[in-house]
Design a protein around this motif. Structure first.
Motif, PDB file in Angstrom:
ATOM      1  N   MET A  31       1.115  -1.468  -0.361  1.00  0.00           N
ATOM      2  CA  MET A  31       0.563  -0.412  -0.399  1.00  0.00           C
ATOM      3  C   MET A  31       0.547   0.903  -0.580  1.00  0.00           C
ATOM      4  SD  MET A  31      -3.002  -1.115  -0.535  1.00  0.00           S
ATOM      5  CE  MET A  31      -3.908  -2.073   0.041  1.00  0.00           C
ATOM      6  N   ASP A  32       1.850   1.113   1.101  1.00  0.00           N
ATOM      7  CA  ASP A  32       2.709   2.650   0.733  1.00  0.00           C
ATOM      8  C   ASP A  32       3.629   2.388  -0.623  1.00  0.00           C
ATOM      9  OD1 ASP A  32       2.552   2.642   3.752  1.00  0.00           O
ATOM     10  OD2 ASP A  32       3.943   1.567   4.205  1.00  0.00           O
ATOM     11  N   THR A  33       3.678   1.891  -0.976  1.00  0.00           N
ATOM     12  CA  THR A  33       4.380   2.248  -2.528  1.00  0.00           C
ATOM     13  C   THR A  33       3.446   2.238  -3.680  1.00  0.00           C
ATOM     14  OG1 THR A  33       5.413   0.000  -2.885  1.00  0.00           O
ATOM     15  CG2 THR A  33       5.042   0.363  -5.134  1.00  0.00           C
ATOM     16  N   ILE A  34       1.870   2.308  -3.510  1.00  0.00           N
ATOM     17  CA  ILE A  34       0.845   2.879  -4.076  1.00  0.00           C
ATOM     18  C   ILE A  34       0.660   4.367  -3.761  1.00  0.00           C
ATOM     19  CG2 ILE A  34      -1.606   2.996  -4.955  1.00  0.00           C
ATOM     20  CD1 ILE A  34      -1.631  -0.173  -3.973  1.00  0.00           C
ATOM     21  N   ARG A  35       0.568   4.495  -2.503  1.00  0.00           N
ATOM     22  CA  ARG A  35       0.476   5.490  -1.900  1.00  0.00           C
ATOM     23  C   ARG A  35       2.149   7.137  -2.593  1.00  0.00           C
ATOM     24  NH1 ARG A  35      -0.552   2.743   2.757  1.00  0.00           N
ATOM     25  NH2 ARG A  35      -2.527   2.747   3.623  1.00  0.00           N
ATOM     26  N   ASN A  36       2.571   6.214  -2.400  1.00  0.00           N
ATOM     27  CA  ASN A  36       4.196   7.419  -2.502  1.00  0.00           C
ATOM     28  C   ASN A  36       3.985   6.943  -4.305  1.00  0.00           C
ATOM     29  OD1 ASN A  36       5.217   6.862  -0.057  1.00  0.00           O
ATOM     30  ND2 ASN A  36       5.796   5.107  -0.342  1.00  0.00           N
ATOM     31  N   TYR A  37       3.632   6.082  -5.261  1.00  0.00           N
ATOM     32  CA  TYR A  37       3.461   6.455  -6.206  1.00  0.00           C
ATOM     33  C   TYR A  37       2.863   7.182  -7.373  1.00  0.00           C
ATOM     34  CZ  TYR A  37       3.648   5.667 -11.424  1.00  0.00           C
ATOM     35  OH  TYR A  37       3.628   5.385 -13.111  1.00  0.00           O
ATOM     36  N   PHE A  38       1.344   7.703  -6.347  1.00  0.00           N
ATOM     37  CA  PHE A  38       0.724   8.125  -6.999  1.00  0.00           C
ATOM     38  C   PHE A  38       0.084   9.719  -5.825  1.00  0.00           C
ATOM     39  CE2 PHE A  38      -1.066   4.653  -8.506  1.00  0.00           C
ATOM     40  CZ  PHE A  38      -0.974   4.592  -9.864  1.00  0.00           C
ATOM     41  N   LYS A  39       0.915  10.225  -5.392  1.00  0.00           N
ATOM     42  CA  LYS A  39       1.504  10.809  -3.790  1.00  0.00           C
ATOM     43  C   LYS A  39       0.581  11.577  -3.403  1.00  0.00           C
ATOM     44  CE  LYS A  39       5.460  12.643  -7.480  1.00  0.00           C
ATOM     45  NZ  LYS A  39       5.689  13.892  -8.137  1.00  0.00           N
ATOM     46  N   PHE A  40       0.007  11.055  -2.872  1.00  0.00           N
ATOM     47  CA  PHE A  40      -1.872  10.840  -1.925  1.00  0.00           C
ATOM     48  C   PHE A  40      -1.395  11.843  -0.885  1.00  0.00           C
ATOM     49  CE2 PHE A  40      -3.273   6.336  -2.341  1.00  0.00           C
ATOM     50  CZ  PHE A  40      -3.802   6.173  -3.879  1.00  0.00           C
ATOM     51  N   SER A  41      -0.276  11.670  -0.018  1.00  0.00           N
ATOM     52  CA  SER A  41      -0.549  12.860   0.892  1.00  0.00           C
ATOM     53  C   SER A  41       0.341  14.346   0.158  1.00  0.00           C
ATOM     54  CB  SER A  41       0.922  13.084   1.993  1.00  0.00           C
ATOM     55  OG  SER A  41       2.534  13.418   0.514  1.00  0.00           O
ATOM     56  N   GLU A  42       0.833  14.538  -1.325  1.00  0.00           N
ATOM     57  CA  GLU A  42       0.484  15.595  -1.890  1.00  0.00           C
ATOM     58  C   GLU A  42      -0.327  16.343  -2.790  1.00  0.00           C
ATOM     59  OE1 GLU A  42       4.192  15.671  -4.828  1.00  0.00           O
ATOM     60  OE2 GLU A  42       5.427  14.905  -3.926  1.00  0.00           O
ATOM     61  N   ASN A  43      -1.466  15.675  -2.733  1.00  0.00           N
ATOM     62  CA  ASN A  43      -2.740  15.502  -3.511  1.00  0.00           C
ATOM     63  C   ASN A  43      -3.925  15.685  -2.140  1.00  0.00           C
ATOM     64  OD1 ASN A  43      -2.323  15.993  -6.515  1.00  0.00           O
ATOM     65  ND2 ASN A  43      -0.982  14.226  -6.060  1.00  0.00           N
ATOM     66  N   ASN A  44      -3.607  15.755  -0.733  1.00  0.00           N
ATOM     67  CA  ASN A  44      -4.888  15.160  -0.215  1.00  0.00           C
ATOM     68  C   ASN A  44      -5.590  14.456  -0.617  1.00  0.00           C
ATOM     69  OD1 ASN A  44      -3.269  18.437   1.221  1.00  0.00           O
ATOM     70  ND2 ASN A  44      -4.232  18.943   0.016  1.00  0.00           N
ATOM     71  N   THR A  45      -5.536  13.520  -0.362  1.00  0.00           N
ATOM     72  CA  THR A  45      -6.323  11.848  -0.774  1.00  0.00           C
ATOM     73  C   THR A  45      -5.302  10.981   0.133  1.00  0.00           C
ATOM     74  OG1 THR A  45      -7.686  11.099  -2.277  1.00  0.00           O
ATOM     75  CG2 THR A  45      -5.315  11.197  -2.920  1.00  0.00           C
ATOM     76  N   ASP A  46      -6.557   9.702  -0.425  1.00  0.00           N
ATOM     77  CA  ASP A  46      -6.368   8.667   0.397  1.00  0.00           C
ATOM     78  C   ASP A  46      -7.068   7.885  -0.555  1.00  0.00           C
ATOM     79  OD1 ASP A  46      -9.518   8.264   1.872  1.00  0.00           O
ATOM     80  OD2 ASP A  46      -8.408   9.733   2.771  1.00  0.00           O
ATOM     81  N   LEU A  47      -6.130   6.432  -0.446  1.00  0.00           N
ATOM     82  CA  LEU A  47      -6.592   5.143  -0.531  1.00  0.00           C
ATOM     83  C   LEU A  47      -8.263   5.092  -0.601  1.00  0.00           C
ATOM     84  CD1 LEU A  47      -5.800   2.319  -2.260  1.00  0.00           C
ATOM     85  CD2 LEU A  47      -5.837   1.850   0.006  1.00  0.00           C
ATOM     86  N   GLY A  48      -8.421   4.556   0.415  1.00  0.00           N
ATOM     87  CA  GLY A  48     -10.005   4.899   0.386  1.00  0.00           C
ATOM     88  C   GLY A  48     -11.061   5.522  -0.466  1.00  0.00           C
ATOM     89  N   THR A  49     -11.019   7.051  -0.463  1.00  0.00           N
ATOM     90  CA  THR A  49     -11.130   8.270  -1.125  1.00  0.00           C
ATOM     91  C   THR A  49     -10.975   7.511  -2.836  1.00  0.00           C
ATOM     92  OG1 THR A  49     -11.506  10.016   0.194  1.00  0.00           O
ATOM     93  CG2 THR A  49     -11.698  10.911  -1.747  1.00  0.00           C
ATOM     94  N   GLU A  50      -9.646   8.035  -3.146  1.00  0.00           N
ATOM     95  CA  GLU A  50      -9.406   7.261  -5.024  1.00  0.00           C
ATOM     96  C   GLU A  50     -10.367   5.869  -5.025  1.00  0.00           C
ATOM     97  OE1 GLU A  50      -7.090   9.244  -6.599  1.00  0.00           O
ATOM     98  OE2 GLU A  50      -7.543  10.551  -4.775  1.00  0.00           O
ATOM     99  N   ILE A  51     -10.415   4.888  -4.380  1.00  0.00           N
ATOM    100  CA  ILE A  51     -10.947   3.923  -4.178  1.00  0.00           C
ATOM    101  C   ILE A  51     -12.467   4.420  -5.095  1.00  0.00           C
ATOM    102  CG2 ILE A  51     -11.975   1.861  -3.597  1.00  0.00           C
ATOM    103  CD1 ILE A  51      -9.389   1.001  -2.596  1.00  0.00           C
ATOM    104  N   GLN A  52     -13.282   5.509  -3.996  1.00  0.00           N
ATOM    105  CA  GLN A  52     -14.651   5.926  -4.072  1.00  0.00           C
ATOM    106  C   GLN A  52     -15.493   6.341  -5.594  1.00  0.00           C
ATOM    107  OE1 GLN A  52     -16.453   7.324  -0.921  1.00  0.00           O
ATOM    108  NE2 GLN A  52     -15.142   5.833   0.577  1.00  0.00           N
TER     109      GLN A  52
END
Length: 488
Positions: free
Chosen positions: A1-22
Motif C-alpha cells: 500500500m505504501d508503494t501505491i501511496r508514494n507512486y501516486f503522491k497521495f499526501s501531496e494531493n491531499n487524498t487517501d486510498l479509500g477516497t480514490e477507490i470511491q
C-alpha cells in the motif's frame, strides 16, 4: 500500500486510498452507459455489436489505465458520445465509407492528435486562452453535465411547438445521439423541454437521490456521491423501476463476443482499412476533411474538459500551469494528460471503436474526491470486471448517477463568479462559451462560440492584435469545420 501511496503522491494531493477507490467507482458508474450505447450505435454501421462491446471496454480500460499511470490524473477515457454518432450517421451512412475505412480515419486522427501534442500545439492553445474564457469554459461544462444529469434523471420531457409530447427521457443516452443531436424526433413546430408532471416513478426516485446527495454533501459526509448512487439504485430495485429478473448470465456470451472482436481488432491494417481508404485518389479531399472534423472535435472536447474540471478543482495546480507554459518535454501533468488522451484514440481504433476521448463524466469522480491517477486505475479495473458482470452493471439506472452529475454541475458553475460581467466585451464571449455548451450539447461548439465572439469583439474595438495568434488560427479552423460539416 505504501508503494501505491508514494507512486501516486497521495499526501501531496491531499487524498487517501479509500477516497480514490470511491472516486474511481463513481466515475465508472457515471460513464458505464457507454458500454451499451456505443455498440448500439456502431453496430448500425455494420460492425458486430458484441465485438464492439468488448472493444469499448478494452479501449476504455487501456486508455484510462495509461493516463492514470503516466499522467497521475483522475480522468477516464472511452469512446466519445457524438463522435460515435458522427462515425455512423455521417461518415458511413451519409458519405458512404465502410466502417473499416471509418476506423482507419479514427486511427489517423489519433496519430494527428499525438503529433500536435508532441509539437506543443495543444499546449500553446491552452496557454493562449484568456482567463475569463477559461472560467466560462469551466462553468459551461458545469451547465453541460448538469443538463445531462437532469435529462438522465427523467426530470425533463420534450414537446413539439404544438404541445405534443415527443419523448420523456428515461436516462437512455441513445435519445441524445441520433444524427449527432440531442433529440431523436424533430418537428416543424420545434422542440421545447418541459418539467415532467412526476407521474414517472424514475423521476421521483431521482428527486429523492438528489435530495439525499445534497444533504450528504452539506454534512460533508465521506463518499457522499457514491452513497447517493447506492441509495438511488436500491430505491429503483424496491420500486420495480429496475427489474432484477432481467439479470441473465449466458454461458457462451463472452466467448461469442471475443469471436466478434476478432473481426474488428486490427482491421485498419488489412486491405479493407487504410489501403482501401486511400485507394481512390478522387476521394482524398473528403477523406482529409472528415479526418479534420474528427480531430478538431476531439481536441477541443478534451481541452475543454481539462480546463473546466482540472484547473477549478486543483487537479492541475499553479505549478503545473507554470510548467505547461515554460517547460519542455512532458514536464507538467497537463502535458502528460494531453498525451495520454491522444494515444487513447489510437488504442481505440486498433481495438475497433470510434474516437476514444476524455469523458466529462470524470468530473463525478473528481467531485467525489479523486485527485490522482489511482482513481483512473480503479475505473480501468471496473471496466475490465464489467466484461464479466455486464448483466449486473446494466441494471444500475441512469437515475442513480444523475444526482452525481447535477451536484458536480452545481460546483462547477461557481466559476461564473470569477468573470467580470460588468465588462461587456468579456461578458458576451463568456456567455456564449458557457451557455452554448448546454444548449448545443457540445463542449467544442461552446468553445467555438466563445472564441468567435471574442475575435469579433476585439476586431470591432481595433484590438485584434491582442488576440493570441493561436486563438485566431482556432477561430479559422472552427469556421472551416462548420463549413465542412455543412458540405458533408
Amino acid at each position: 500500500m505504501d508503494t501505491i501511496r508514494n507512486y501516486f503522491k497521495f499526501s501531496e494531493n491531499n487524498t487517501d486510498l479509500g477516497t480514490e477507490i470511491q472516486a474511481g467507482i463513481t466515475t465508472f458508474l457515471a460513464m458505464s452507459y457507454i458500454m451499451f450505447v456505443n455498440p448500439a450505435i456502431l453496430s448500425q454501421a455494420g460492425m458486430p455489436a458484441q465485438g464492439v462491446f468488448l472493444a469499448t471496454i478494452f479501449a476504455a480500460a487501456v486508455s484510462t489505465l495509461f493516463i492514470g499511470l503516466f499522467a497521475n490524473v483522475p480522468y477516464a477515457l472511452a469512446p466519445g458520445m457524438g463522435l460515435n454518432a458522427f462515425f455512423t450517421y455521417t461518415v458511413v451512412f451519409a458519405l458512404g465509407f465502410t466502417w473499416q475505412e471509418a476506423l482507419s480515419m479514427v486511427f489517423i486522427c489519433g496519430i494527428l492528435n499525438v503529433l500536435i501534442t508532441i509539437t506543443k500545439v495543444r499546449k500553446l492553445l491552452i496557454v493562449s486562452i484568456p482567463a475569463f474564457l477559461q472560467h466560462a469554459i469551466s462553468a459551461g461544462i458545469g451547465i453541460f453535465i448538469g443538463y445531462i444529469g437532469l435529462k438522465n434523471a427523467g426530470l425533463l420531457q420534450f414537446t413539439s411547438g404544438a404541445g405534443t409530447i415527443i419523448s420523456v427521457n428515461n436516462g437512455d443516452p441513445m435519445a441524445e445521439t441520433i444524427s449527432g443531436g440531442v433529440f431523436s424526433v424533430v418537428t416543424d413546430g420545434g422542440i421545447v423541454p418541459e418539467l415532467v408532471n412526476f407521474t414517472q416513478p424514475g423521476a421521483l426516485i431521482a428527486v429523492v437521490g438528489i435530495i439525499v446527495t445534497i444533504i450528504l454533501m452539506m454534512r460533508k459526509s465521506k463518499g457522499a456521491i457514491l452513497i447517493g448512487i447506492a441509495v438511488t439504485t436500491v430505491l429503483a430495485f424496491l420500486t420495480n423501476v429496475v427489474d432484477l429478473g432481467q439479470v441473465s448470465f449466458a454461458d457462451n456470451s463472452l466467448s461469442s463476443a471475443f469471436a466478434d472482436l476478432g473481426q474488428i481488432f486490427g482491421v485498419i491494417f488489412t486491405s479493407a482499412g487504410i489501403p482501401s481508404l486511400f485507394g481512390d485518389v478522387t476521394r482524398l479531399p473528403i477523406v482529409l476533411m472528415t479526418i479534420f472534423a474528427f480531430s478538431l472535435s476531439d481536441v477541443f472536447d478534451t481541452i475543454g474538459t481539462f480546463i473546466g474540471t482540472g484547473l477549478r478543482s486543483g487537479i492541475f495546480s499553479k505549478a503545473d500551469q507554470l510548467a505547461l507554459e515554460s517547460g519542455s518535454g512532458f514536464t507538467s501533468k497537463m502535458d502528460k494528460a494531453l498525451f495520454g488522451d491522444s494515444v487513447g484514440t489510437i488504442f481505440g481504433a486498433i481495438l475497433g471503436t470510434s474516437n476514444t476521448t476524455t469523458f466529462v463524466e470524470s468530473s463525478a469522480g473528481i467531485g467525489a474526491g479523486g485527485r490522482t491517477g489511482f482513481t483512473s486505475v480503479v475505473t480501468a479495473l471496473c471496466f475490465i470486471l464489467s466484461a464479466f458482470l455486464s448483466p449486473i452493471i446494466s441494471l444500475i439506472p441512469a437515475q442513480a448517477t444523475a444526482p452525481a452529475l447535477i451536484i458536480v454541475g452545481i460546483l462547477m458553475v461557481s466559476s461564473l463568479s470569477d468573470i467580470d460581467w460588468s465588462n461587456f466585451e468579456d461578458a458576451v464571449p463568456a456567455f456564449f462559451a458557457s451557455v452554448f455548451m448546454g444548449l448545443t450539447y457540445s463542449i467544442s461548439n461552446g468553445i467555438a462560440a466563445g472564441f468567435i465572439l471574442y475575435g469579433i469583439i476585439k476586431t470591432a474595438k481595433g484590438q485584434a492584435k491582442e488576440v493570441h495568434p493561436i486563438i485566431w488560427v482556432s477561430i479559422v479552423l472552427f469556421i472551416i469545420n462548420f463549413i465542412v460539416l455543412a458540405i458533408i
